[in-house]
Write a protein that holds these residues in place. Sequence first.
Motif, PDB file in Angstrom:
ATOM      1  N   ARG A  62       0.845  -1.206   0.000  1.00  0.00           N
ATOM      2  CA  ARG A  62       0.000   0.000   0.000  1.00  0.00           C
ATOM      3  C   ARG A  62       0.877   1.253   0.000  1.00  0.00           C
ATOM      4  NH1 ARG A  62      -5.335  -1.184   1.242  1.00  0.00           N
ATOM      5  NH2 ARG A  62      -5.649  -3.304   2.020  1.00  0.00           N
ATOM      6  N   LYS A 108      -0.408   4.224  -2.123  1.00  0.00           N
ATOM      7  CA  LYS A 108      -1.123   5.328  -2.771  1.00  0.00           C
ATOM      8  C   LYS A 108      -1.912   6.188  -1.774  1.00  0.00           C
ATOM      9  CE  LYS A 108      -1.675   3.069  -7.243  1.00  0.00           C
ATOM     10  NZ  LYS A 108      -2.614   2.472  -8.216  1.00  0.00           N
ATOM     11  N   ILE A 112      -5.276   8.583  -2.106  1.00  0.00           N
ATOM     12  CA  ILE A 112      -6.360   9.017  -3.006  1.00  0.00           C
ATOM     13  C   ILE A 112      -6.901  10.354  -2.509  1.00  0.00           C
ATOM     14  CG2 ILE A 112      -8.647   8.484  -3.939  1.00  0.00           C
ATOM     15  CD1 ILE A 112      -8.138   5.543  -3.505  1.00  0.00           C
ATOM     16  N   SER A 120       1.954   7.214  -7.101  1.00  0.00           N
ATOM     17  CA  SER A 120       1.374   7.046  -5.762  1.00  0.00           C
ATOM     18  C   SER A 120       0.224   8.001  -5.443  1.00  0.00           C
ATOM     19  CB  SER A 120       2.464   7.194  -4.693  1.00  0.00           C
ATOM     20  OG  SER A 120       3.404   6.145  -4.808  1.00  0.00           O
ATOM     21  N   HIS A 167      -8.434   0.993  -6.701  1.00  0.00           N
ATOM     22  CA  HIS A 167      -7.060   1.147  -6.198  1.00  0.00           C
ATOM     23  C   HIS A 167      -6.861   0.520  -4.815  1.00  0.00           C
ATOM     24  CE1 HIS A 167      -5.808   3.909  -9.418  1.00  0.00           C
ATOM     25  NE2 HIS A 167      -7.053   4.365  -9.362  1.00  0.00           N
ATOM     26  N   THR A 180      -3.694   1.072  -1.896  1.00  0.00           N
ATOM     27  CA  THR A 180      -3.906   2.391  -1.289  1.00  0.00           C
ATOM     28  C   THR A 180      -3.736   2.361   0.219  1.00  0.00           C
ATOM     29  OG1 THR A 180      -5.383   3.014  -3.073  1.00  0.00           O
ATOM     30  CG2 THR A 180      -5.573   4.275  -1.042  1.00  0.00           C
ATOM     31  N   ILE A 224      -8.270   0.674   3.827  1.00  0.00           N
ATOM     32  CA  ILE A 224      -7.662   2.007   3.685  1.00  0.00           C
ATOM     33  C   ILE A 224      -7.943   2.861   4.919  1.00  0.00           C
ATOM     34  CG2 ILE A 224      -7.734   4.136   2.293  1.00  0.00           C
ATOM     35  CD1 ILE A 224      -8.628   2.359  -0.084  1.00  0.00           C
TER      36      ILE A 224
END
Length: 472
Positions: free
Chosen positions: A156, A158, A160, A187, A213, A217, A247
Amino acid sequence: MSAQDAPDGQSPHVYSREYAVPLDSQDSLKHTRDEFLIPSKAQLKVKSLPEAVRDASSDTSASIYLCGNSLGLQPRLVSTRMQQYFTTWATQGVFGHFKPLAESPLPTWLDADTKASECIAPIVGALPSEVAVMETLTANLHLLLSAFYKPDINGRHKIIIESQAFPSDHFAAESQILHHDLSPETSLVTIEPPSQPQPPLSTSHIVSIIKQHGPETAILLLPGIQFYTGQFLDIPTITNAAHDAGIFVIWDLAHAVGNVPLQLHDWNVDAAVWCSYKYLNSGPGAAGGLFVHENNGQVTTRGSGKKVFTNRLSGWWGSDKSSRFAMDNKFVPIPGAAGFQLSNPSILDITSLTASLEVFALAGGIGPLREKSLRLTSHLEKLLVKMPAYVNEQFEIITPREPDARGAQLSLKLKPGLLDKVMEGLEERGVVVDERRPDVIRVAPAPLYNTFTDCWDFVEAFGEALKDAVKQ
Ligand SMILES: *Cc1c(COP(=O)(O)O)cnc(C)c1O
């Protein structure tokens, strides 16, 4: 749109000013307006400070101030409490830190942060231990990301955000990625609206990006209320969807705090940040706040007596109060949000914020305020929609039309080229709203101090300003 529109002998027309007047006089929250200093039209025109001082007490007609989404007005209690703080400092010096004064409404400075947490907790729907009044919004965002964004490029990594994110949020996310020697190109995910021109972001669209994603993420960072469109996102549903994908969710509540009811604890929000100078009326740049859900702020002890907690950037104010002054360089993490504090807080800021929150308490809290806010904003919307066709075709309301999907603010998108002239015309008429280039003006009736007649007066001035702008 005036009283003359109503046929003789009938009650005033819903679109008339006469209709708005009794809505104000019968408003159960009308008393809170008197708690604020509302700039008069004459005061807004003064050019020097001595002139402003001279004008400060002159009783002239109030401006139409619909800009609490940008900077909330000053509650009268702020200067009262500030004066009490100044007196304490002047007469007690350093003793003000820990010596309580009888009959003072102010806590000792050592306890000011705890008191401030207790005041803000009900506004965001949190336990007092889950909130801290500290630093400013962007700084707090970085502090949260430093604790909860631990990217792994093979897992993980990323973050958002939305493509129209407030620049500071975008910069914070981007720079955190760079700070970890990663690339925003791989990223940083920005949620683009599915079609143009930009509609409100639907929950299903956001959830589809989360799903797309999900496994890569680490963080989802979204605004509770989008600053440009005024859209109120479905925080619990989106938070749940992000959790299903593993997330961690951070909400930027700059435009939501003090505007709409929030239940951060019950919604299982992981963490959140806000500023306090918009709907919280604590003055430009005053300390903001952060929320860390109790699940994420715990301090436990391992067998060896070692404290286990989420690692974070630390300072002495995040370390236990009882040993804080031992100066032994042993960090003893405070559980909860208070453990994220770095420095001793600005008592100036806290005094101002807590004075302002006293006014929220006078209003009975965010529940009754939201109820009035829904009515105020709907009234404003009704008047805007009913404007004569030749005015009406010069703008569109881009804020969602469902009351549940917005706060106080309506964003009006003007036809290209009109913005400067319209803003000039509004200013001439003593109306204060704010602009977002290229074409949007944001109009926010704040239920603590705005009235139904403010909405009417705005719409009339807006119509005249638009007419003048189109003629030129
Ligand atoms: C107002 C606002 C900010 C302000 O950030 P500061 O760090 O307090 O200057 C940040 N994000 C959003 C969405 C805002 O509306």
